[in-house]
Enzyme design. Structure first.
Site, PDB file in Angstrom:
ATOM      1  N   SER A  19       0.743  -1.189  -0.200  1.00  0.00           N
ATOM      2  CA  SER A  19       0.054  -0.004   0.034  1.00  0.00           C
ATOM      3  C   SER A  19       0.736   1.241  -0.211  1.00  0.00           C
ATOM      4  O   SER A  19       0.734   2.100  -0.530  1.00  0.00           O
ATOM      5  CB  SER A  19      -1.013   0.162   1.113  1.00  0.00           C
ATOM      6  OG  SER A  19      -1.985  -1.166   0.863  1.00  0.00           O
ATOM      7  N   THR A  64      -5.736  -3.644   7.109  1.00  0.00           N
ATOM      8  CA  THR A  64      -5.750  -4.822   6.532  1.00  0.00           C
ATOM      9  C   THR A  64      -5.986  -5.770   7.763  1.00  0.00           C
ATOM     10  O   THR A  64      -5.970  -5.975   8.958  1.00  0.00           O
ATOM     11  CB  THR A  64      -4.728  -5.175   5.658  1.00  0.00           C
ATOM     12  OG1 THR A  64      -4.557  -6.448   5.046  1.00  0.00           O
ATOM     13  CG2 THR A  64      -3.167  -4.967   6.545  1.00  0.00           C
ATOM     14  N   LYS A  68      -9.893  -5.478  10.436  1.00  0.00           N
ATOM     15  CA  LYS A  68     -10.793  -4.800   9.270  1.00  0.00           C
ATOM     16  C   LYS A  68     -12.122  -4.830  10.331  1.00  0.00           C
ATOM     17  O   LYS A  68     -12.960  -3.653   9.996  1.00  0.00           O
ATOM     18  CB  LYS A  68     -11.188  -5.583   8.049  1.00  0.00           C
ATOM     19  CG  LYS A  68     -10.123  -5.418   7.127  1.00  0.00           C
ATOM     20  CD  LYS A  68     -10.228  -6.079   5.683  1.00  0.00           C
ATOM     21  CE  LYS A  68      -9.109  -5.832   5.009  1.00  0.00           C
ATOM     22  NZ  LYS A  68      -9.205  -6.470   3.220  1.00  0.00           N
ATOM     23  N   GLY A 131     -15.245 -16.373   3.947  1.00  0.00           N
ATOM     24  CA  GLY A 131     -14.562 -15.563   5.101  1.00  0.00           C
ATOM     25  C   GLY A 131     -14.541 -14.243   4.882  1.00  0.00           C
ATOM     26  O   GLY A 131     -15.580 -13.683   4.297  1.00  0.00           O
ATOM     27  N   GLY A 132     -13.823 -13.373   5.549  1.00  0.00           N
ATOM     28  CA  GLY A 132     -13.752 -12.102   5.492  1.00  0.00           C
ATOM     29  C   GLY A 132     -13.621 -11.505   4.047  1.00  0.00           C
ATOM     30  O   GLY A 132     -14.344 -10.417   3.719  1.00  0.00           O
ATOM     31  N   ASN A 153     -18.646 -22.867   0.033  1.00  0.00           N
ATOM     32  CA  ASN A 153     -17.418 -23.023   0.751  1.00  0.00           C
ATOM     33  C   ASN A 153     -17.060 -24.407   1.383  1.00  0.00           C
ATOM     34  O   ASN A 153     -18.215 -25.210   1.704  1.00  0.00           O
ATOM     35  CB  ASN A 153     -17.579 -21.976   2.085  1.00  0.00           C
ATOM     36  CG  ASN A 153     -16.322 -21.656   2.985  1.00  0.00           C
ATOM     37  OD1 ASN A 153     -15.484 -21.363   2.465  1.00  0.00           O
ATOM     38  ND2 ASN A 153     -16.606 -21.837   4.258  1.00  0.00           N
ATOM     39  N   MET A 220      -8.345 -13.886  -5.721  1.00  0.00           N
ATOM     40  CA  MET A 220      -8.152 -12.553  -4.950  1.00  0.00           C
ATOM     41  C   MET A 220      -6.562 -12.566  -4.317  1.00  0.00           C
ATOM     42  O   MET A 220      -6.169 -11.386  -3.918  1.00  0.00           O
ATOM     43  CB  MET A 220      -9.143 -12.380  -3.917  1.00  0.00           C
ATOM     44  CG  MET A 220     -10.300 -11.996  -4.704  1.00  0.00           C
ATOM     45  SD  MET A 220     -11.923 -12.091  -3.536  1.00  0.00           S
ATOM     46  CE  MET A 220     -11.434 -11.066  -2.228  1.00  0.00           C
ATOM     47  N   GLY A 244      -5.197 -11.213  -7.859  1.00  0.00           N
ATOM     48  CA  GLY A 244      -5.469 -10.177  -7.251  1.00  0.00           C
ATOM     49  C   GLY A 244      -4.736  -8.908  -7.121  1.00  0.00           C
ATOM     50  O   GLY A 244      -5.226  -7.881  -6.486  1.00  0.00           O
TER      51      GLY A 244
HETATM   52  P1  ATR Z   1     -10.072 -14.175   4.859  1.00  0.00           P
HETATM   53  O1  ATR Z   1     -10.307 -12.825   5.696  1.00  0.00           O
HETATM   54  O2  ATR Z   1      -9.041 -14.355   3.985  1.00  0.00           O
HETATM   55  O3  ATR Z   1     -11.342 -14.531   4.121  1.00  0.00           O
HETATM   56  P2  ATR Z   1     -11.044 -16.147   6.630  1.00  0.00           P
HETATM   57  O4  ATR Z   1     -12.192 -15.485   7.296  1.00  0.00           O
HETATM   58  O5  ATR Z   1     -10.156 -16.942   7.657  1.00  0.00           O
HETATM   59  O6  ATR Z   1      -9.990 -15.271   6.052  1.00  0.00           O
HETATM   60  O7  ATR Z   1     -11.523 -17.166   5.739  1.00  0.00           O
HETATM   61  C1  ATR Z   1     -10.642 -17.964   4.978  1.00  0.00           C
HETATM   62  C2  ATR Z   1     -11.418 -18.611   3.763  1.00  0.00           C
HETATM   63  O8  ATR Z   1     -10.848 -19.469   2.990  1.00  0.00           O
HETATM   64  C3  ATR Z   1     -12.782 -19.580   4.442  1.00  0.00           C
HETATM   65  O9  ATR Z   1     -13.901 -19.575   3.447  1.00  0.00           O
HETATM   66  C4  ATR Z   1     -12.151 -21.058   4.369  1.00  0.00           C
HETATM   67  O10 ATR Z   1     -12.990 -21.915   4.351  1.00  0.00           O
HETATM   68  P3  ATR Z   1     -13.778 -22.524   5.807  1.00  0.00           P
HETATM   69  O11 ATR Z   1     -14.696 -21.529   6.092  1.00  0.00           O
HETATM   70  O12 ATR Z   1     -14.190 -23.928   5.624  1.00  0.00           O
HETATM   71  O13 ATR Z   1     -12.292 -22.541   6.862  1.00  0.00           O
HETATM   72  C5  ATR Z   1     -11.279 -20.706   3.180  1.00  0.00           C
HETATM   73  N1  ATR Z   1     -10.229 -21.780   2.939  1.00  0.00           N
HETATM   74  C6  ATR Z   1      -8.828 -21.588   3.506  1.00  0.00           C
HETATM   75  N2  ATR Z   1      -8.227 -22.785   3.087  1.00  0.00           N
HETATM   76  C7  ATR Z   1      -8.873 -23.395   2.333  1.00  0.00           C
HETATM   77  C8  ATR Z   1      -8.598 -24.694   1.739  1.00  0.00           C
HETATM   78  N3  ATR Z   1      -7.542 -25.133   1.745  1.00  0.00           N
HETATM   79  N4  ATR Z   1      -9.501 -25.223   0.908  1.00  0.00           N
HETATM   80  C9  ATR Z   1     -10.760 -24.510   0.891  1.00  0.00           C
HETATM   81  N5  ATR Z   1     -11.035 -23.572   1.474  1.00  0.00           N
HETATM   82  C10 ATR Z   1     -10.215 -23.118   2.173  1.00  0.00           C
END
Ligand code: ATR
Length: 283
Positions: A19, A64, A68, A131-132, A153, A220, A244
């Site tokens: 940034s 970040t 957030k 997720g976020g 998901n 992303m 991304g």
């Molecule tokens: P972020 O802010 O980056 O979205 P987060 O809120 O921890 O971080 O969410 C991570 C996302 O990536 C979630 O949707 C997670 O799936 P789960 O809800 O089942 O945990 C997904 N994710 C992370 N690693 C993954 C993987 N190896 N395969 C599939 N989904 C994954």
């Protein structure tokens, strides 16, 4: 507006953040001067660090991971899209309080529609993750009037929960990974909003066959090399893939225009950062 105002990106960790570089390039491109730094906040002390920044004259911030939600919670007013996301990546001091916004979704939409020239209108969109990152972009994606957005998901319950805020008003639905595979649905745009690429994993089974003809696969995440998801998408028949980096620069442009009143051109900055990333990999 002062000629040099003080801005920062808050995160933990934040060392890797591009940034400051992006905002320095923006400022130079529109003949402005800004002071933009990285600030590490300790976990649990985001509010304290933001106060110290304000006491030092800070007037705007990007936020970040993992702050957030904290940024949204402590802001005195919020945009609709930040309220929908329950999270903010943008803060701006207004009169007597911090105003917050979430520019991630607008950054993603502009990268897809303007830079990659793929209109989302009437398209079938698959959003991977709940997720976020997914929460921050689903609202602005739906505002582009796609035919549908399906959220899938790994943990299906989180997709159902994310969609529940939108399904009454928009063509949004949630599916489990198994149901997606069984129904063999095809999508024009597939967005990976999971963090799977961080660990070199795929968000779907390797055999998933989900790409319509002329499909765009968008991760992303970004890196020096195409991500695991991008390489897989090409093998599975996606016409085009993108990471991304464009979204990162476009969300920053959405911040810059609100702070400084000028929308910088993102495309040349994306190209410059891409070149800088490539040279980092060769050293
Ligand atoms: P972020 O802010 O980056 O979205 P987060 O809120 O921890 O971080 O969410 C991570 C996302 O990536 C979630 O949707 C997670 O799936 P789960 O809800 O089942 O945990 C997904 N994710 C992370 N690693 C993954 C993987 N190896 N395969 C599939 N989904 C994954």
């Amino acid at each position: 507006m002062k000629s040099t105002d003080k801005y920062a990106v808050f995160g933990n960790p934040v060392m890797h953040s591009k940034s400051p570089r992006i905002h320095a390039l923006f400022a130079a491109s529109v003949n402005q001067h800004i002071d933009y730094e990285k600030r590490v906040a300790l976990l649990g002390d985001f509010a304290g660090e933001l106060q110290r920044f304000f006491d030092e004259g800070g007037v705007g911030a990007n936020v970040t991971v993992p702050f957030k939600r904290d940024a949204f919670a402590l802001a005195g007013s919020a945009s609709l899209r930040a309220t929908q996301a329950g999270a903010a990546n943008f803060l701006m001091w207004r009169d007597d309080h911090w105003y917050c916004d979430n520019t991630d979704g607008a950054g993603l939409v502009r990268d897809i529609e303007t830079n990659l020239q793929m209109s989302l209108k009437d398209k079938s969109v698959l959003l991977l993750g709940a997720g976020g990152a997914a929460r921050g972009v689903i609202g602005p994606l739906l505002l582009r009037a796609p035919k549908q957005i399906v959220v899938v998901n790994r943990t299906a319950g989180r997709a159902i929960e994310l969609v529940s805020a939108y399904e009454k008003q928009y063509a949004a639905s949630a599916l489990s990974v198994d149901a997606l595979i069984v129904q063999s649905m095809k999508f024009d745009v597939v967005i990976n909003a999971t963090s799977s690429s961080l660990s070199g994993e795929l968000p779907l089974p390797d055999s998933a066959n989900i790409f319509a003809s002329d499909a765009l696969a968008y991760d992303m995440m970004y890196g020096k090399q195409p991500t695991t998801f991008m390489n897989w998408a090409l093998r599975q028949g996606a016409s085009r893939v993108a990471d991304g980096l464009g979204m990162l620069v476009e969300q920053a442009a959405e911040s810059y225009v609100q702070w400084r009143g000028v929308l910088p051109q993102a495309a040349p900055i994306i190209a410059q950062l891409r070149a800088e990333l490539a040279s980092e990999s060769s050293t």
